[in-house]
Design an enzyme around this catalytic site. Structure first.
Site, mmCIF file in Angstrom:
data_model
loop_
_atom_site.group_PDB
_atom_site.id
_atom_site.type_symbol
_atom_site.label_atom_id
_atom_site.label_comp_id
_atom_site.label_asym_id
_atom_site.label_seq_id
_atom_site.Cartn_x
_atom_site.Cartn_y
_atom_site.Cartn_z
ATOM 1 N N ARG A 101 0.851 -1.182 0.000
ATOM 2 C CA ARG A 101 0.000 0.000 0.000
ATOM 3 C C ARG A 101 0.888 1.234 0.000
ATOM 4 O O ARG A 101 1.948 1.266 0.623
ATOM 5 C CB ARG A 101 -0.921 0.016 1.227
ATOM 6 C CG ARG A 101 -2.047 -1.008 1.163
ATOM 7 C CD ARG A 101 -3.090 -0.615 0.129
ATOM 8 N NE ARG A 101 -4.226 -1.522 0.109
ATOM 9 C CZ ARG A 101 -4.385 -2.528 -0.734
ATOM 10 N NH1 ARG A 101 -3.442 -2.777 -1.623
ATOM 11 N NH2 ARG A 101 -5.468 -3.284 -0.696
ATOM 12 N N GLU A 116 -3.343 7.310 -4.501
ATOM 13 C CA GLU A 116 -3.567 6.929 -5.896
ATOM 14 C C GLU A 116 -5.033 7.106 -6.304
ATOM 15 O O GLU A 116 -5.932 6.953 -5.469
ATOM 16 C CB GLU A 116 -3.127 5.479 -6.111
ATOM 17 C CG GLU A 116 -3.838 4.447 -5.249
ATOM 18 C CD GLU A 116 -3.246 3.061 -5.422
ATOM 19 O OE1 GLU A 116 -4.032 2.154 -5.748
ATOM 20 O OE2 GLU A 116 -2.024 2.883 -5.237
ATOM 21 N N HIS A 146 -0.938 0.367 -10.082
ATOM 22 C CA HIS A 146 -1.547 -0.634 -9.202
ATOM 23 C C HIS A 146 -2.025 -1.856 -10.006
ATOM 24 O O HIS A 146 -3.206 -2.195 -10.039
ATOM 25 C CB HIS A 146 -2.714 -0.034 -8.419
ATOM 26 C CG HIS A 146 -2.995 -0.782 -7.139
ATOM 27 N ND1 HIS A 146 -3.429 -0.175 -5.997
ATOM 28 C CD2 HIS A 146 -2.891 -2.107 -6.832
ATOM 29 C CE1 HIS A 146 -3.595 -1.065 -5.038
ATOM 30 N NE2 HIS A 146 -3.267 -2.255 -5.523
#
Length: 310
Positions: free
Chosen positions: A229, A258, A276
């Site tokens: 993360r 993000e 991601h």
């Protein structure tokens, strides 16, 4: 059919499979969220993901809720403690994405180490005609410190060994049956490593765990890789150190806020960026979706859940 609250849209196959057994109530389409939830007080089943999640307030608005099935291995967006207190079961999709995330970890490391993205641009721009590309580093013989030797971390370790790397790790506790040296101190592991690969979830204990001290210990020849993360790293400090050369490089699949990120990251030649994509393969997303569906079907039928959290 039973009603199912879906907090955010899911892949078409998941939607289609769930539609066969549930009436899907689409929370993300509701203009008045509060009214939507008040009309769903009877609903027992929810599908969500680890980012959007489900907090205590939402659970409180859904007194009939019994099961939350989350799409993804991370469930930091779900208040698991509140769920347990309310007697709500939470499931996620572990294991099926470990290989895909581990593959990307090594891909990011290779891309940064061998400067593959930059070399591609160099070649496309015709610069090879003017002279050869500068020498790069390599992974062979380097030490990689894995921050979080869980399911994914172990798969990364196996792949790193195939690249003839030395593997060490840091976590809350040593794992007695793992062959890799354990560091109780993250800072000490960073000082002993050429690479740190982070695959830990977001929680109060991990936020900004990789701080200036850890990055300084990693140093101007070290690199950080993050597939856990974005909150794990003190991002402004990392950017500053990458700019000054105090940190050698970064390969990032996740970011603090993000999809927003510091534009300074876009300008840095010692950075590789990924949006991601850790589990974003067709094969893995199908397997993740199947787990979401199976957990909900089992809950509906009163059978044991496939992958309960905790």
């Amino acid at each position: 059919m039973n009603d199912l609250i879906m907090i955010a849209p899911m892949p078409p196959k998941v939607m289609a499979d769930l539609s066969e057994s549930f009436t899907i109530l689409k929370y993300w389409e509701a203009v008045d969220k509060k009214t939507f939830l008040s009309n769903c007080a009877h609903v027992k089943f929810m599908a969500t993901n680890g980012h959007v999640g489900c907090d205590d307030a939402m659970m409180g608005a859904l007194p009939g809720l019994k099961v939350i099935s989350s799409f993804g291995v991370g469930y930091d967006g779900i208040d698991v403690t509140a769920a347990r207190k309310r007697g709500i079961s939470v499931t996620n999709t572990p294991d099926v994405l470990s290989d895909a995330v581990a593959e990307l970890a090594l891909g990011l490391m290779l891309s940064l180490c061998r400067r593959i993205v930059d070399a591609d641009a160099f070649t496309r721009q015709g610069k090879w005609l003017e002279g050869g590309y500068p020498l790069t580093g390599e992974l062979t013989g380097a030490t990689v410190g894995i921050l979080g030797l869980g399911r994914i971390g172990k798969e990364i370790a196996r792949r790193a060994q195939a690249f003839k790397m030395q593997v060490v790790y840091h976590g809350r506790n040593p794992q007695a049956y793992e062959p890799f040296p354990y560091y109780a101190s993250l800072e000490e592991m960073a000082a002993a490593s050429d690479w740190i690969v982070a695959v830990v979830p977001d929680n109060a204990a991990t936020r900004k765990l990789v701080d200036r001290k850890v990055l300084t210990a990693l140093g101007p020849k070290g690199a950080i890789v993050n597939l856990g993360r974005g909150t794990l790293i003190d991002e402004p400090v990392m950017v500053e150190m990458l700019q000054s050369g105090a940190l050698g490089g970064a390969a990032l699949d996740v970011f603090d806020q993000e999809p927003k990120m510091s534009p300074d990251l876009w300008k840095l030649p010692n950075v590789v960026l990924s949006p991601h994509q850790g589990s974003a393969t067709e094969k893995t997303r199908i397997a993740m979706g199947d787990l979401v569906v199976q957990n909900l079907l089992r809950a509906k039928e009163g059978r044991p859940l496939v992958s309960p959290v905790g």
